[in-house]
Enzyme design. Structure first.
Site, mmCIF file in Angstrom:
data_model
loop_
_atom_site.group_PDB
_atom_site.id
_atom_site.type_symbol
_atom_site.label_atom_id
_atom_site.label_comp_id
_atom_site.label_asym_id
_atom_site.label_seq_id
_atom_site.Cartn_x
_atom_site.Cartn_y
_atom_site.Cartn_z
ATOM 1 N N TYR A 159 0.843 -1.203 0.000
ATOM 2 C CA TYR A 159 0.000 0.000 0.000
ATOM 3 C C TYR A 159 0.880 1.256 0.000
ATOM 4 O O TYR A 159 0.673 2.174 -0.808
ATOM 5 C CB TYR A 159 -0.917 -0.013 1.224
ATOM 6 N N LYS A 163 1.181 4.154 -2.946
ATOM 7 C CA LYS A 163 0.829 5.553 -2.696
ATOM 8 C C LYS A 163 2.024 6.479 -2.922
ATOM 9 O O LYS A 163 1.866 7.651 -3.279
ATOM 10 C CB LYS A 163 0.287 5.701 -1.267
HETATM 11 N N1 LIG Z 1 -9.165 6.511 5.346
HETATM 12 C C1 LIG Z 1 -7.932 6.865 5.643
HETATM 13 O O1 LIG Z 1 -7.530 6.925 6.811
HETATM 14 C C2 LIG Z 1 -6.978 7.235 4.547
HETATM 15 C C3 LIG Z 1 -5.692 7.672 4.886
HETATM 16 C C4 LIG Z 1 -4.806 8.008 3.883
HETATM 17 C C5 LIG Z 1 -5.212 7.931 2.554
HETATM 18 N N2 LIG Z 1 -6.471 7.485 2.237
HETATM 19 C C6 LIG Z 1 -6.850 7.383 0.853
HETATM 20 O O2 LIG Z 1 -8.072 8.069 0.625
HETATM 21 C C7 LIG Z 1 -8.799 7.417 -0.417
HETATM 22 C C8 LIG Z 1 -10.226 7.112 0.027
HETATM 23 O O3 LIG Z 1 -10.173 6.304 1.192
HETATM 24 P P1 LIG Z 1 -11.490 5.886 2.002
HETATM 25 O O4 LIG Z 1 -11.083 5.800 3.416
HETATM 26 O O5 LIG Z 1 -12.625 6.747 1.598
HETATM 27 O O6 LIG Z 1 -11.672 4.381 1.470
HETATM 28 P P2 LIG Z 1 -12.976 3.518 1.205
HETATM 29 O O7 LIG Z 1 -12.526 2.087 1.203
HETATM 30 O O8 LIG Z 1 -14.084 3.917 2.116
HETATM 31 O O9 LIG Z 1 -13.365 3.965 -0.281
HETATM 32 C C9 LIG Z 1 -12.627 3.543 -1.399
HETATM 33 C C10 LIG Z 1 -13.614 3.312 -2.529
HETATM 34 O O10 LIG Z 1 -12.862 2.854 -3.674
HETATM 35 C C11 LIG Z 1 -13.630 1.854 -4.296
HETATM 36 N N3 LIG Z 1 -12.800 0.957 -5.104
HETATM 37 C C12 LIG Z 1 -11.885 0.074 -4.654
HETATM 38 N N4 LIG Z 1 -11.405 -0.662 -5.668
HETATM 39 C C13 LIG Z 1 -12.039 -0.234 -6.790
HETATM 40 C C14 LIG Z 1 -11.978 -0.625 -8.149
HETATM 41 N N5 LIG Z 1 -11.195 -1.624 -8.571
HETATM 42 N N6 LIG Z 1 -12.750 0.031 -9.048
HETATM 43 C C15 LIG Z 1 -13.579 1.035 -8.642
HETATM 44 N N7 LIG Z 1 -13.684 1.437 -7.350
HETATM 45 C C16 LIG Z 1 -12.923 0.805 -6.433
HETATM 46 C C17 LIG Z 1 -14.265 1.100 -3.124
HETATM 47 O O11 LIG Z 1 -15.360 0.302 -3.529
HETATM 48 C C18 LIG Z 1 -14.643 2.227 -2.188
HETATM 49 O O12 LIG Z 1 -15.956 2.700 -2.417
HETATM 50 C C19 LIG Z 1 -7.980 6.164 -0.773
HETATM 51 O O13 LIG Z 1 -7.181 6.466 -1.905
HETATM 52 C C20 LIG Z 1 -7.112 5.951 0.440
HETATM 53 O O14 LIG Z 1 -5.939 5.236 0.132
HETATM 54 C C21 LIG Z 1 -7.358 7.142 3.222
#
Ligand SMILES: NC(=O)c1ccc[n+]([C@@H]2O[C@H](COP(=O)([O-])OP(=O)(O)OC[C@H]3O[C@@H](n4cnc5c(N)ncnc54)[C@H](O)[C@@H]3O)[C@@H](O)[C@H]2O)c1
Length: 270
Positions: A159, A163
């Site tokens: 991961y 990123k």
């Molecule tokens: N939540 C955190 O603490 C955090 C921290 C740092 C970075 N991020 C980044 O922020 C972004 C959003 O995170 P989140 O917490 O909302 O995650 P989440 O898992 O709630 O949402 C991610 C969405 O991406 C969709 N997805 C995954 N694979 C897919 C595919 N192959 N095709 C289409 N859609 C797909 C999922 O179905 C989901 O709805 C991500 O890029 C994550 O890496 C999140």
């Protein structure tokens, strides 16, 4: 000052839930014609129906790792909704696995979504809709994990690597497409209170909170509002940048690892 996207076509991947959903909601509220993409077809339909009651929303269920389908998908969006002004890419997977345990298949699965699909969808949108019109804005999703090493238990080398690669893809896109009026920036968030995070930290929320100088994890809206600034014309002369939304953790040494859980909880409240 209001950030408005009146009549702009804004595509948000991974918008069935989490930060992507928060972004879609803010965009609808700011007048955009919002295109929601997600692999979770049912959840996407529900989310699009909720937001569609407030404004213009079109949903496209799509697994973005099907790279060959991305060109036709972008063509459909252009024909059915309009030329794309803004692309925001939160879609990602975030499994937790220690370095010693990651399999080759798991490595490839994480890169397939977080890095490869992000690049090829960006290239399709920029190539089909932005370069020909001489304008457009992309915001990609990196993570604090792509910038620094994460301590156990919240670590996943695949991961983090995926990123980190998003930062390089963003800077390269910004450098190549600036001459066409296309801006590309990236956000790196720390912990955000979404289903992805809660499935990882569970009962350790107090510990995670104690590491944040501003005293709380981000809400999805904290990240979404910063992303919308970079996506908007208010950031018209900003490209190739990485902006961090994490309550100050990246900028400060905050490691109370020697404290007991009770001390950490008290520290978080103080
Ligand atoms: N939540 C955190 O603490 C955090 C921290 C740092 C970075 N991020 C980044 O922020 C972004 C959003 O995170 P989140 O917490 O909302 O995650 P989440 O898992 O709630 O949402 C991610 C969405 O991406 C969709 N997805 C995954 N694979 C897919 C595919 N192959 N095709 C289409 N859609 C797909 C999922 O179905 C989901 O709805 C991500 O890029 C994550 O890496 C999140």
């Amino acid at each position: 000052m209001d950030i408005r996207f009146d009549d702009k076509v804004c595509v948000v991947t991974g918008s069935a839930r989490g930060i992507g959903y928060a972004l879609a909601e803010l965009l609808v509220d700011s007048g955009a014609r919002v295109v929601m993409i997600d692999v979770l077809a049912e959840r996407l339909a529900e989310s699009a129906a909720t937001l569609g009651a407030k404004g213009s929303v079109t949903a496209y269920p799509q697994d973005i790792t099907r790279i060959g389908e991305l060109g036709p998908l972008v063509s459909r969006i252009r024909a059915e909704v309009g030329e794309i002004d803004v692309l925001i890419q939160p879609a990602a997977v975030g499994p937790q696995r220690y370095a010693a345990d990651i399999t080759e298949q798991e490595w490839d699965d994480v890169f397939a979504v977080n890095t490869k699909a992000l690049f090829f969808l960006m290239r399709e949108v920029v190539g089909q809709s932005m370069v020909p019109r001489g304008s457009g804005s992309v915001v990609n999703f990196s993570s604090i994990a792509g910038l620094v090493g994460m301590r156990k238990p919240l670590c996943s080398a695949h991961y983090s690597a995926s990123k980190g690669a998003v930062v390089a893809i963003t800077r390269q896109g910004a450098a190549e497409w600036a001459e066409h009026g296309v801006r590309v920036n990236a956000v790196a968030s720390g912990g955000v209170l979404t289903e992805m995070t809660m499935s990882l930290i569970g009962d350790d929320l107090d510990k995670a909170t104690a590491l944040v100088p501003l005293g709380r994890l981000s809400q999805p809206q904290d990240v979404a509002s910063a992303v919308l600034f970079y996506a908007s014309d208010l950031a018209a002369n900003i490209t190739g940048q990485l902006f961090v939304v994490d309550g100050g953790g990246y900028g400060a040494q905050s490691d109370p690892g020697y404290l007991t859980p009770e001390q950490i909880a008290a520290y978080a409240r103080s």
